[in-house]
Design a protein around this motif. Structure first.
Motif, PDB file in Angstrom:
ATOM      1  N   MET A   1      40.686 -47.879 -37.415  1.00 41.99           N
ATOM      2  CA  MET A   1      39.694 -46.855 -37.672  1.00 41.99           C
ATOM      3  C   MET A   1      39.427 -46.111 -36.380  1.00 41.99           C
ATOM      4  SD  MET A   1      35.958 -48.501 -38.517  1.00 41.99           S
ATOM      5  CE  MET A   1      34.613 -47.416 -38.305  1.00 41.99           C
ATOM      6  N   THR A   2      39.295 -44.806 -36.484  1.00 37.54           N
ATOM      7  CA  THR A   2      39.055 -43.953 -35.332  1.00 37.54           C
ATOM      8  C   THR A   2      37.655 -43.361 -35.434  1.00 37.54           C
ATOM      9  OG1 THR A   2      41.399 -43.387 -35.260  1.00 37.54           O
ATOM     10  CG2 THR A   2      39.888 -41.942 -34.054  1.00 37.54           C
ATOM     11  N   ILE A   3      36.862 -43.584 -34.402  1.00 38.10           N
ATOM     12  CA  ILE A   3      35.503 -43.045 -34.361  1.00 38.10           C
ATOM     13  C   ILE A   3      35.487 -41.927 -33.334  1.00 38.10           C
ATOM     14  CG2 ILE A   3      33.089 -43.523 -33.821  1.00 38.10           C
ATOM     15  CD1 ILE A   3      33.647 -46.424 -34.745  1.00 38.10           C
ATOM     16  N   ARG A   4      35.267 -40.711 -33.813  1.00 38.37           N
ATOM     17  CA  ARG A   4      35.232 -39.553 -32.926  1.00 38.37           C
ATOM     18  C   ARG A   4      33.800 -39.155 -32.569  1.00 38.37           C
ATOM     19  NH1 ARG A   4      40.209 -38.389 -32.222  1.00 38.37           N
ATOM     20  NH2 ARG A   4      41.747 -38.248 -33.857  1.00 38.37           N
ATOM     21  N   GLU A   5      32.884 -39.370 -33.487  1.00 37.46           N
ATOM     22  CA  GLU A   5      31.483 -38.988 -33.266  1.00 37.46           C
ATOM     23  C   GLU A   5      30.572 -40.141 -33.673  1.00 37.46           C
ATOM     24  OE1 GLU A   5      30.457 -36.343 -31.771  1.00 37.46           O
ATOM     25  OE2 GLU A   5      32.329 -35.216 -31.778  1.00 37.46           O
ATOM     26  N   PHE A   6      29.436 -40.216 -33.005  1.00 33.44           N
ATOM     27  CA  PHE A   6      28.403 -41.174 -33.395  1.00 33.44           C
ATOM     28  C   PHE A   6      27.092 -40.751 -32.760  1.00 33.44           C
ATOM     29  CE2 PHE A   6      29.825 -42.841 -29.354  1.00 33.44           C
ATOM     30  CZ  PHE A   6      28.651 -43.223 -28.731  1.00 33.44           C
TER      31      PHE A   6
ATOM     32  N   SER B   1      33.247 -34.154 -39.949  1.00 36.83           N
ATOM     33  CA  SER B   1      32.920 -32.754 -40.219  1.00 36.83           C
ATOM     34  C   SER B   1      31.411 -32.529 -40.341  1.00 36.83           C
ATOM     35  CB  SER B   1      33.626 -32.264 -41.482  1.00 36.83           C
ATOM     36  OG  SER B   1      33.201 -33.012 -42.609  1.00 36.83           O
ATOM     37  N   ILE B   2      30.673 -33.539 -40.754  1.00 34.09           N
ATOM     38  CA  ILE B   2      29.214 -33.406 -40.881  1.00 34.09           C
ATOM     39  C   ILE B   2      28.590 -33.177 -39.497  1.00 34.09           C
ATOM     40  CG2 ILE B   2      27.086 -34.565 -41.579  1.00 34.09           C
ATOM     41  CD1 ILE B   2      28.853 -33.697 -43.926  1.00 34.09           C
ATOM     42  N   PHE B   3      29.066 -33.900 -38.503  1.00 38.16           N
ATOM     43  CA  PHE B   3      28.572 -33.700 -37.142  1.00 38.16           C
ATOM     44  C   PHE B   3      28.857 -32.264 -36.682  1.00 38.16           C
ATOM     45  CE2 PHE B   3      29.073 -38.293 -37.346  1.00 38.16           C
ATOM     46  CZ  PHE B   3      27.987 -38.763 -36.633  1.00 38.16           C
TER      47      PHE B   3
ATOM     48  N   LEU C   1      15.778 -35.624 -34.367  1.00 37.14           N
ATOM     49  CA  LEU C   1      16.100 -36.599 -35.412  1.00 37.14           C
ATOM     50  C   LEU C   1      15.664 -36.079 -36.776  1.00 37.14           C
ATOM     51  CD1 LEU C   1      17.045 -39.325 -36.488  1.00 37.14           C
ATOM     52  CD2 LEU C   1      14.830 -40.277 -35.776  1.00 37.14           C
ATOM     53  N   THR C   2      14.486 -35.498 -36.844  1.00 36.42           N
ATOM     54  CA  THR C   2      13.981 -34.943 -38.103  1.00 36.42           C
ATOM     55  C   THR C   2      14.914 -33.856 -38.623  1.00 36.42           C
ATOM     56  OG1 THR C   2      11.713 -35.433 -37.428  1.00 36.42           O
ATOM     57  CG2 THR C   2      11.993 -33.830 -39.194  1.00 36.42           C
ATOM     58  N   GLU C   3      15.372 -32.970 -37.733  1.00 32.22           N
ATOM     59  CA  GLU C   3      16.300 -31.901 -38.131  1.00 32.22           C
ATOM     60  C   GLU C   3      17.623 -32.472 -38.635  1.00 32.22           C
ATOM     61  OE1 GLU C   3      16.857 -29.194 -34.908  1.00 32.22           O
ATOM     62  OE2 GLU C   3      14.771 -28.528 -34.922  1.00 32.22           O
ATOM     63  N   TRP C   4      18.153 -33.478 -37.945  1.00 34.65           N
ATOM     64  CA  TRP C   4      19.420 -34.112 -38.333  1.00 34.65           C
ATOM     65  C   TRP C   4      19.299 -34.752 -39.717  1.00 34.65           C
ATOM     66  CZ3 TRP C   4      24.397 -34.619 -38.209  1.00 34.65           C
ATOM     67  CH2 TRP C   4      25.039 -35.825 -38.473  1.00 34.65           C
ATOM     68  N   GLU C   5      18.244 -35.524 -39.920  1.00 33.91           N
ATOM     69  CA  GLU C   5      18.071 -36.193 -41.212  1.00 33.91           C
ATOM     70  C   GLU C   5      17.864 -35.182 -42.333  1.00 33.91           C
ATOM     71  OE1 GLU C   5      14.973 -39.013 -40.280  1.00 33.91           O
ATOM     72  OE2 GLU C   5      16.465 -40.565 -39.823  1.00 33.91           O
TER      73      GLU C   5
ATOM     74  N   MET D   1      32.604 -27.190 -25.620  1.00 35.84           N
ATOM     75  CA  MET D   1      31.590 -27.392 -24.582  1.00 35.84           C
ATOM     76  C   MET D   1      30.288 -27.977 -25.131  1.00 35.84           C
ATOM     77  SD  MET D   1      33.170 -26.637 -21.889  1.00 35.84           S
ATOM     78  CE  MET D   1      31.849 -26.699 -20.718  1.00 35.84           C
ATOM     79  N   ASN D   2      30.202 -28.146 -26.434  1.00 36.76           N
ATOM     80  CA  ASN D   2      28.996 -28.677 -27.061  1.00 36.76           C
ATOM     81  C   ASN D   2      29.277 -30.073 -27.606  1.00 36.76           C
ATOM     82  OD1 ASN D   2      27.073 -26.319 -27.017  1.00 36.76           O
ATOM     83  ND2 ASN D   2      28.888 -25.385 -27.908  1.00 36.76           N
ATOM     84  N   LYS D   3      28.465 -31.009 -27.198  1.00 36.91           N
ATOM     85  CA  LYS D   3      28.615 -32.396 -27.624  1.00 36.91           C
ATOM     86  C   LYS D   3      27.432 -32.794 -28.501  1.00 36.91           C
ATOM     87  CE  LYS D   3      32.045 -33.283 -24.688  1.00 36.91           C
ATOM     88  NZ  LYS D   3      33.299 -32.824 -25.099  1.00 36.91           N
ATOM     89  N   PHE D   4      27.712 -33.622 -29.493  1.00 39.95           N
ATOM     90  CA  PHE D   4      26.641 -34.132 -30.340  1.00 39.95           C
ATOM     91  C   PHE D   4      25.839 -35.149 -29.525  1.00 39.95           C
ATOM     92  CE2 PHE D   4      24.402 -36.054 -33.747  1.00 39.95           C
ATOM     93  CZ  PHE D   4      24.325 -35.063 -34.710  1.00 39.95           C
ATOM     94  N   PRO D   5      24.505 -35.088 -29.590  1.00 38.13           N
ATOM     95  CA  PRO D   5      23.683 -36.048 -28.837  1.00 38.13           C
ATOM     96  C   PRO D   5      23.964 -37.479 -29.289  1.00 38.13           C
ATOM     97  CG  PRO D   5      22.321 -34.320 -29.811  1.00 38.13           C
ATOM     98  CD  PRO D   5      23.693 -34.149 -30.355  1.00 38.13           C
ATOM     99  N   ARG D   6      24.070 -38.382 -28.356  1.00 40.46           N
ATOM    100  CA  ARG D   6      24.345 -39.789 -28.684  1.00 40.46           C
ATOM    101  C   ARG D   6      23.083 -40.540 -29.109  1.00 40.46           C
ATOM    102  NH1 ARG D   6      28.989 -38.762 -30.206  1.00 40.46           N
ATOM    103  NH2 ARG D   6      30.550 -38.442 -28.615  1.00 40.46           N
ATOM    104  N   VAL D   7      21.928 -40.038 -28.723  1.00 36.79           N
ATOM    105  CA  VAL D   7      20.655 -40.638 -29.127  1.00 36.79           C
ATOM    106  C   VAL D   7      19.783 -39.523 -29.688  1.00 36.79           C
ATOM    107  CG1 VAL D   7      18.594 -41.874 -28.364  1.00 36.79           C
ATOM    108  CG2 VAL D   7      20.815 -42.412 -27.331  1.00 36.79           C
ATOM    109  N   LEU D   8      19.230 -39.762 -30.874  1.00 39.35           N
ATOM    110  CA  LEU D   8      18.348 -38.785 -31.511  1.00 39.35           C
ATOM    111  C   LEU D   8      16.943 -39.349 -31.612  1.00 39.35           C
ATOM    112  CD1 LEU D   8      20.558 -37.561 -34.493  1.00 39.35           C
ATOM    113  CD2 LEU D   8      20.100 -36.349 -32.365  1.00 39.35           C
ATOM    114  N   LYS D   9      15.953 -38.480 -31.374  1.00 35.91           N
ATOM    115  CA  LYS D   9      14.552 -38.877 -31.566  1.00 35.91           C
ATOM    116  C   LYS D   9      13.714 -37.630 -31.768  1.00 35.91           C
ATOM    117  CE  LYS D   9      13.860 -39.300 -26.603  1.00 35.91           C
ATOM    118  NZ  LYS D   9      13.459 -40.158 -25.513  1.00 35.91           N
TER     119      LYS D   9
END
Length: 113
Positions: A1-6, A69-71, A96-100, A84-92
């Motif tokens: 399994m390949t994990i590209r985003e988290f 693709s969701i990320f 976090l509210t926007e992501w959910e 040049m844009n990375k998904f944040p590794r920690v949300l709060k």
């Protein structure tokens, strides 16, 4: 399994705390429970602070496996598309509210249909 985003988010859970991991995987051939167990065990082995928290304040670890693709769709919706844009590794907080909210509106509707 390949994990590209988290990303991971902490939240209050049963008078203590929990983590919810969102794992981007397009070729996942194992269930979320197996990933949760491997993730939790590995973090306990490599991070003494995490291991201590798992025995005291961090009661539970949840894992949601979603397409990468969701990320990327979320970043695009924020005008942050490209290498040049990375998904944040920690949300709060508000992030976090926007992501959910984005997940509920866009991803959950697609899986139910």
């Amino acid at each position: 399994m390949t994990i590209r985003e988290f990303t991971v988010a902490g939240f209050k859970y049963e008078n203590l705390f929990a983590h919810r991991w969102y794992i981007g995987c397009d070729d996942c051939n194992v269930g979320a429970e197996a990933v949760q167990q491997i993730l939790d065990e590995t973090l306990c082995k490599i991070n003494d602070d995490y291991a201590v928290e798992r025995t005291s304040a961090l009661k539970k670890v949840f894992v949601e496996i979603i397409p990468n693709s969701i990320f990327y769709d979320y970043l695009r919706s924020k005008g942050k598309e490209g290498a040049m844009n990375k998904f944040p590794r920690v949300l709060k907080g508000p992030q976090l509210t926007e992501w959910e909210s984005f997940l509920k509106k866009n991803y959950l509707q697609k899986t139910v249909s």
